[in-house]
Design an enzyme around this catalytic site. Structure first.
Site, mmCIF file in Angstrom:
data_model
loop_
_atom_site.group_PDB
_atom_site.id
_atom_site.type_symbol
_atom_site.label_atom_id
_atom_site.label_comp_id
_atom_site.label_asym_id
_atom_site.label_seq_id
_atom_site.Cartn_x
_atom_site.Cartn_y
_atom_site.Cartn_z
ATOM 1 N N ARG A 191 -15.567 8.055 13.416
ATOM 2 C CA ARG A 191 -14.391 8.896 13.185
ATOM 3 C C ARG A 191 -14.820 10.342 12.955
ATOM 4 N NH1 ARG A 191 -12.090 11.074 8.858
ATOM 5 N NH2 ARG A 191 -13.200 9.865 7.283
ATOM 6 N N GLY A 226 0.837 -1.196 0.000
ATOM 7 C CA GLY A 226 0.000 0.000 0.000
ATOM 8 C C GLY A 226 0.872 1.246 0.000
ATOM 9 N N ALA A 229 -0.693 6.338 4.403
ATOM 10 C CA ALA A 229 -0.013 5.568 5.438
ATOM 11 C C ALA A 229 1.202 4.847 4.862
ATOM 12 C CB ALA A 229 -0.988 4.575 6.074
ATOM 13 N N ARG A 277 -21.973 13.056 12.157
ATOM 14 C CA ARG A 277 -22.308 12.311 10.945
ATOM 15 C C ARG A 277 -23.315 11.187 11.176
ATOM 16 N NH1 ARG A 277 -16.263 11.749 8.232
ATOM 17 N NH2 ARG A 277 -16.122 13.950 7.647
HETATM 18 C C1 LIG Z 1 -14.343 10.858 -0.662
HETATM 19 C C2 LIG Z 1 -13.533 10.780 0.602
HETATM 20 C C3 LIG Z 1 -13.152 11.935 1.253
HETATM 21 C C4 LIG Z 1 -12.396 11.872 2.423
HETATM 22 N N1 LIG Z 1 -12.042 13.040 3.036
HETATM 23 C C5 LIG Z 1 -11.291 12.983 4.164
HETATM 24 C C6 LIG Z 1 -10.877 14.192 4.804
HETATM 25 O O1 LIG Z 1 -11.199 15.300 4.370
HETATM 26 N N2 LIG Z 1 -10.116 14.096 5.912
HETATM 27 C C7 LIG Z 1 -9.746 12.889 6.429
HETATM 28 O O2 LIG Z 1 -9.029 12.891 7.414
HETATM 29 N N3 LIG Z 1 -10.107 11.741 5.830
HETATM 30 C C8 LIG Z 1 -10.872 11.750 4.723
HETATM 31 N N4 LIG Z 1 -11.251 10.580 4.126
HETATM 32 C C9 LIG Z 1 -10.718 9.296 4.617
HETATM 33 C C10 LIG Z 1 -9.280 9.096 4.145
HETATM 34 O O3 LIG Z 1 -9.127 9.595 2.844
HETATM 35 C C11 LIG Z 1 -8.830 7.639 4.136
HETATM 36 O O4 LIG Z 1 -9.198 7.035 5.317
HETATM 37 C C12 LIG Z 1 -7.319 7.548 4.029
HETATM 38 O O5 LIG Z 1 -6.860 8.282 2.932
HETATM 39 C C13 LIG Z 1 -6.837 6.107 3.923
HETATM 40 O O6 LIG Z 1 -5.445 6.103 3.679
HETATM 41 P P1 LIG Z 1 -4.614 4.769 3.688
HETATM 42 O O7 LIG Z 1 -3.202 5.142 3.394
HETATM 43 O O8 LIG Z 1 -4.880 4.019 4.926
HETATM 44 O O9 LIG Z 1 -5.207 3.887 2.498
HETATM 45 P P2 LIG Z 1 -5.454 4.174 0.897
HETATM 46 O O10 LIG Z 1 -5.203 5.562 0.526
HETATM 47 O O11 LIG Z 1 -6.755 3.565 0.622
HETATM 48 O O12 LIG Z 1 -4.310 3.332 0.232
HETATM 49 C C14 LIG Z 1 -4.358 1.961 0.096
HETATM 50 C C15 LIG Z 1 -3.137 1.509 -0.666
HETATM 51 O O13 LIG Z 1 -3.014 0.123 -0.571
HETATM 52 C C16 LIG Z 1 -2.837 -0.460 -1.835
HETATM 53 N N5 LIG Z 1 -3.407 -1.797 -1.736
HETATM 54 C C17 LIG Z 1 -4.560 -2.189 -1.141
HETATM 55 N N6 LIG Z 1 -4.693 -3.521 -1.191
HETATM 56 C C18 LIG Z 1 -3.598 -3.993 -1.815
HETATM 57 C C19 LIG Z 1 -3.156 -5.290 -2.160
HETATM 58 N N7 LIG Z 1 -3.858 -6.384 -1.870
HETATM 59 N N8 LIG Z 1 -1.980 -5.392 -2.817
HETATM 60 C C20 LIG Z 1 -1.239 -4.294 -3.134
HETATM 61 N N9 LIG Z 1 -1.604 -3.056 -2.800
HETATM 62 C C21 LIG Z 1 -2.779 -2.902 -2.162
HETATM 63 C C22 LIG Z 1 -3.482 0.488 -2.798
HETATM 64 O O14 LIG Z 1 -2.915 0.358 -4.069
HETATM 65 C C23 LIG Z 1 -3.134 1.822 -2.144
HETATM 66 O O15 LIG Z 1 -1.842 2.195 -2.519
HETATM 67 C C24 LIG Z 1 -12.024 10.627 2.958
HETATM 68 C C25 LIG Z 1 -12.407 9.465 2.307
HETATM 69 C C26 LIG Z 1 -13.191 9.525 1.163
HETATM 70 C C27 LIG Z 1 -13.667 8.251 0.541
#
Ligand SMILES: Cc1cc2nc3c(=O)[nH]c(=O)nc-3n(C[C@H](O)[C@H](O)[C@H](O)COP(=O)(O)OP(=O)(O)OC[C@H]3O[C@@H](n4cnc5c(N)ncnc54)[C@H](O)[C@@H]3O)c2cc1C
Ligand code: SF4
Ligand code: FES
Lengths: 637, 257
Positions: A435, A40, A44, A330
């Site tokens: 959240r 990922g 994060a 929410r």
């Molecule tokens: C429309 C929208 C608006 C939002 N606005 C806000 C906001 O204003 N403020 C806030 O704090 N939060 C907001 N959120 C929530 C926030 O965006 C997400 O919770 C956060 O970005 C998640 O980040 P992450 O790094 O955990 O995962 P993600 O950004 O989902 O990244 C997942 C990564 O894992 C990889 N991956 C997944 N499974 C596999 C696999 N099996 N093999 C290889 N790679 C894989 C993907 O390719 C990607 O790179 C919002 C969410 C949405 C949907």
């Protein structure tokens, strides 16, 4: 199994400092000898991979996307919290800690939440250093806005594209490490399994999404940063590919799954327009600052909104919650909208929408000011619906948005499998049962930049690693299992497409494991999901071949896992005989229809163990103690 | 609505492609363009055929995954949107639409409408960053930035890396994409230390990847979903010139010492 959260002793303000002092350090010259797989590259994962490589570890980063910059994090709009107190409105680390714990309805671990609040200020500094163009005021200093669930202004933002700019910042430091050879990037690779050798997470099996090859990778530790699983509902605000496969397969290898039923349903999304709908679009929460929510008082009123006189409108949030009005949290706003529609007051063609009206705001502030604040959102709305929100109220409806549940982790962010770390939305996280806005970006980056890089060192320095290559028997066995699964999927050759199955699953989830749940519905859901899952394995249709780009095969693997997770979510919701945050059990509400928590019985994290049978998982409990913040009933009246 | 689609089908980078014709009936005007393709793909799968491969993910115009040349225009006929933001109400019943992948030397076709744009990532790796490490940065407010500067940097930073500018350019140039990043970091104080090296390295990588030269055609700006302005290309050119001068001066002074 004994769940040890490993939260350090001592006053909450000193826990993290003491812990950091206590952990073992890896000698700088030795860091090169350790390799870490990071799956990922969203906020994060990218921040973790870059930070680990800067420290000197050898990092292998994986993403199913073409580029790290395409991760779902890119779509976050609103902003990121930090208690900098630049607004001089009385903010502090303690207040952010308190708001987050309360917002989560007291279902998160105090020590973790405090640390999150504590490191969040550094995130802003870090991002500014990278050149993230945060909004500025006329003095050239950083600007803040307010967000739901808080009475202070602590949200930093970059127009309506905060997630994009933060991710591009993390992507830029990751790119630098790729150029420096600290990180090897494997793009268009999907992790399909975790390899556990002698009880330690030692690698992954991935499918090359271009060639279809099944590949094996080994390391000293594995970090999952694979995002949330909201797409189990089919329709959600998540990106299309977001899925549960990585954490689900790890769960089946022994990692406990924490609070799977805690889902956030966002109140202000553009409603579904037809059966073909592929995803839902979020309209930022900030709209509720100026928009007024209403429905016609008469059921089934099909008049155009402009033709409905004031006296015949029900501004139900203002009526029910005189002090918070349209700004209730929410979960409350979502549930009330559903209730209105269920009672027959819904608007639009489907009757599954309520109005969000800006007429008063335009009268009060002028069209230009409203455009200045929300112009881009209004444009987006118009583009999708072909309606102009300046002249006719928006139609909105709740949609699945975020999953608070995820793999259970201890204070070090390590799962119940030694050497398997989980960060970002993928872990069961610091948000409890709900959240607050602008805190997911904060958590993802806190985990990746400032927490994991310390805690993983402790594990690496204190663990003995037998030499394990990808020819090890456990790698070969896991590889064969995955190959068999792929072959099985390809060979069903039934009649129903993956999307058709996914939609059916989504409907069961939405109807029974969505905004309002009850025992009968949850039991029904678990049964229906299990039956549909069986049908899936007998009737799914995938064309093309496995040794090629094959989007149907990719989706099929993900949906197969959603089918199993969906059932666990229903079972988890069933055992939690209380209402808290986003989890609303109809049997447990006050006379006024508010959520009724039961702290005496349910102040715990439900951590589920895979027993080999999907339908009979085993629950473990991590008891939650509240030393600093005394749980109270949330009231927004 | 009934729509006829002429779609480019290509097995992989090595094979040669061809157009195939499909008919999408029962198209609702509220559908997005990609939802229309979903429906076509469902029919193809049901008929035992391979679905049309295309990249997509966020479906709200921000991840930069999607990108189809629709009726000869990158991201279709409407201004300032990505393919995923296009809706069927733009078209009329009975229309015939041609769908092609981004065509550029630096973007080999992976399959059908899916291309490999990792060349853009490698340009970023060459210098599209500020070399800060985690920790050890000053307080966010220690670096005041005038609002208009921050706003202009944000305009450039809005680039989603979709590659439409390259696809639209008769020379297959990536100037707008590169300019967006160079400009953002040249405007901001954080970008000053590496200003000279950055532009030289990124432009060199752009050339090495096989992107064409800019001949001020401005098709890039017209098709850019984020309306990144060609004024950033002008800034890129100035930065490049300046960097070369600085380099020459450095050489001279080193030679004189
Ligand atoms: C429309 C929208 C608006 C939002 N606005 C806000 C906001 O204003 N403020 C806030 O704090 N939060 C907001 N959120 C929530 C926030 O965006 C997400 O919770 C956060 O970005 C998640 O980040 P992450 O790094 O955990 O995962 P993600 O950004 O989902 O990244 C997942 C990564 O894992 C990889 N991956 C997944 N499974 C596999 C696999 N099996 N093999 C290889 N790679 C894989 C993907 O390719 C990607 O790179 C919002 C969410 C949405 C949907
Ligand atoms: S400059 Fe515009 S067209 Fe080019 S990659 Fe960026 S967003 Fe796409
Ligand atoms: S799918 Fe993300 S920009 Fe179009």
């Amino acid at each position: 199994m004994k769940l040890d959260a490993k939260a350090p002793a001592g006053p909450i303000q000193q826990k993290w400092t003491n812990h950091r002092f206590g952990v073992k350090l890896v000698n700088p010259a030795n860091k090169r000898k350790y390799s870490v797989i990071v799956v990922g590259t969203g906020l994060a994962g990218a921040s973790a991979a870059a930070s680990l490589a800067e420290l000197g570890y050898k990092v292998l980063a994986f993403t199913y996307h073409e580029s790290p910059r395409r991760a779902h994090s890119i779509a976050a709009q609103g902003g990121i919290n930090a208690p900098k107190n630049y607004s001089n409105d009385g903010d502090s680390v303690y207040r952010l800690f308190y708001d987050t714990l309360k917002g989560g309805d007291y279902r998160a671990r105090e020590a973790n939440v405090y640390r999150l609040a504590e490191v969040s200020n550094s995130i802003i500094d870090q991002c500014v250093g990278q050149g993230v163009p945060f909004a500025r005021d006329y003095s050239g200093l950083l600007d803040n806005r307010s967000f739901g669930g808080a009475q202070v202004s602590r949200t930093f933002y970059a127009r309506g594209q905060t997630g994009q700019q933060l991710l591009l910042g993390a992507y830029s430091v990751l790119s630098r490490q790729i150029a420096n050879k600290g990180v090897t990037l494997f793009e268009r690779r999907e992790m399909l399994d975790l390899v556990v050798v002698d009880g330690q997470a030692r690698g992954i099996i991935a499918r090359n999404l271009v060639t279809g090859a099944i590949e094996k990778y080994t390391a000293n530790a594995v970090v999952l940063a694979t995002g949330g699983y909201g797409n189990v509902f089919f329709l959600s605000t998540n990106a299309k590919a977001s899925n549960t496969t990585a954490i689900w397969r790890a769960h089946k290898r022994g990692a406990l799954f924490g609070n799977p039923c805690f889902t956030q349903i966002h109140p202000t999304c553009i409603p579904q327009s037809g059966e073909y709908q592929s995803k839902l679009t979020l309209m930022s929460e900030s709209l509720r600052n100026d928009g007024r929510v209403w429905v016609p008082k008469a059921k089934g009123d099909k008049r155009r909104p402009g033709d409905i006189p004031e006296a015949e409108r029900d501004y139900y949030l203002e009526r029910m919650y005189p002090s918070f009005g349209n700004l209730v949290p929410r979960d409350v706003a979502s549930r009330r909208a559903k209730e209105m529609c269920d009672k027959g007051h819904g608007v639009g063609e489907t009757g599954l929408a309520v109005y969000l009206d800006f007429a008063d705001a335009i009268k009060r502030l002028g069209k230009d000011n409203v455009a200045g604040k929300y112009g881009n959102l209004f444009d987006m709305y118009k583009q999708i619906t072909a309606e102009d929100p300046y002249t006719t109220p928006m139609r909105i409806y709740p949609a699945v948005h975020y999953t608070m549940g995820g793999l259970w982790v201890d204070y070090n962010l390590m799962s119940t499998i030694p050497g398997l770390y989980v960060i970002g939305e993928a872990n069961f996280s610091d948000h409890g049962a709900n959240r607050l806005g602008a805190s997911a970006l904060m958590q993802g980056l806190a985990d990746g930049y400032f927490i994991l890089p310390y805690t993983i060192g402790d594990y690496l320095a204190s663990t003995k690693f037998p030499a394990v290559g990808t020819d090890h028997a456990d790698f070969k066995r896991t590889e064969t299992e995955i190959q068999k699964q792929v072959e099985k999927l390809m060979s069903v050759n039934g009649k129903t497409t993956v999307d058709e199955f996914h939609r059916q699953l989504g409907k069961i989830m939405w109807d029974h494991v969505g905004m309002a749940r009850n025992a009968a519905g949850l039991k029904k859901a678990a049964k229906e999901i299990s039956a549909l899952r069986e049908k899936f394995w007998k009737d799914v249709k995938i064309t093309g071949v496995a040794a090629d780009v094959n989007s149907e095969l990719e989706k099929a693997g993900r949906v197969a896992d959603f089918f199993e997770l969906g059932e666990l979510m229903a079972l988890d919701a069933l055992q939690r005989e209380e209402s808290c945050g986003g989890h609303f059990r109809e049997e447990h509400q006050t006379d006024e229809g508010e959520a009724k928590r039961n702290d005496a019985k349910f102040a715990y994290v439900a951590a589920w163990e895979y027993t080999g049978k999907v339908s009979s998982p085993k629950m473990h409990k991590e008891k939650l103690d509240f030393e600093y913040v005394k749980p109270s009933q949330r009231s927004y009246k | 609505m009934k729509i006829t689609l002429n779609v480019w089908r290509q097995q992989n980078a090595q094979s040669s492609g061809r157009f195939e014709t499909y008919v999408a009936s029962n198209v609702s005007e509220h559908m997005s363009f990609l939802e229309m393709l979903d429906v076509v793909n469902t029919d193809l799968v049901k008929a035992g055929k391979e679905p049309i491969a295309f990249d997509h993910d966020c479906r709200e115009g921000v991840c930069g995954s999607c990108g189809i040349v629709i009726g000869g225009r990158a991201h279709g006929p409407n201004r300032a949107i990505a393919t995923c933001q296009l809706h069927m109400r733009t078209f009329r019943d009975g229309d015939t639409i041609t769908l092609e992948p981004w065509r550029a030397k630096a973007f080999p076709v992976i399959k059908d409408l899916m291309v490999d744009r990792t060349a853009m990532d490698r340009i970023m790796q060459a210098g599209g960053y500020v070399s800060v490490k985690t920790g050890g940065v000053p307080d966010g407010n220690a670096i005041p930035i005038p609002k208009h500067v921050a706003d202009e940097a944000m305009d450039a930073a809005a680039c989603i890396g979709c590659g439409a500018c390259v696809a639209a350019c008769p020379n297959g140039s990536a100037m707008l994409f590169v300019a967006a990043k160079v400009s953002q970091l040249a405007l901001l104080p954080q970008g000053q230390v590496e200003r000279t090296e950055r532009v030289l390295k990124m432009v060199k990588q752009m050339d090495d990847e096989g992107f064409g030269n800019c001949s001020n055609n401005y098709a890039c700006e017209a098709e850019c979903p984020k309306e990144v302005s060609v004024t950033h290309i002008a800034r890129l050119n100035r930065e490049y010139l300046r960097a070369n001068l600085v380099k020459e001066e450095q050489k001279e002074s080193a030679g004189g010492a």
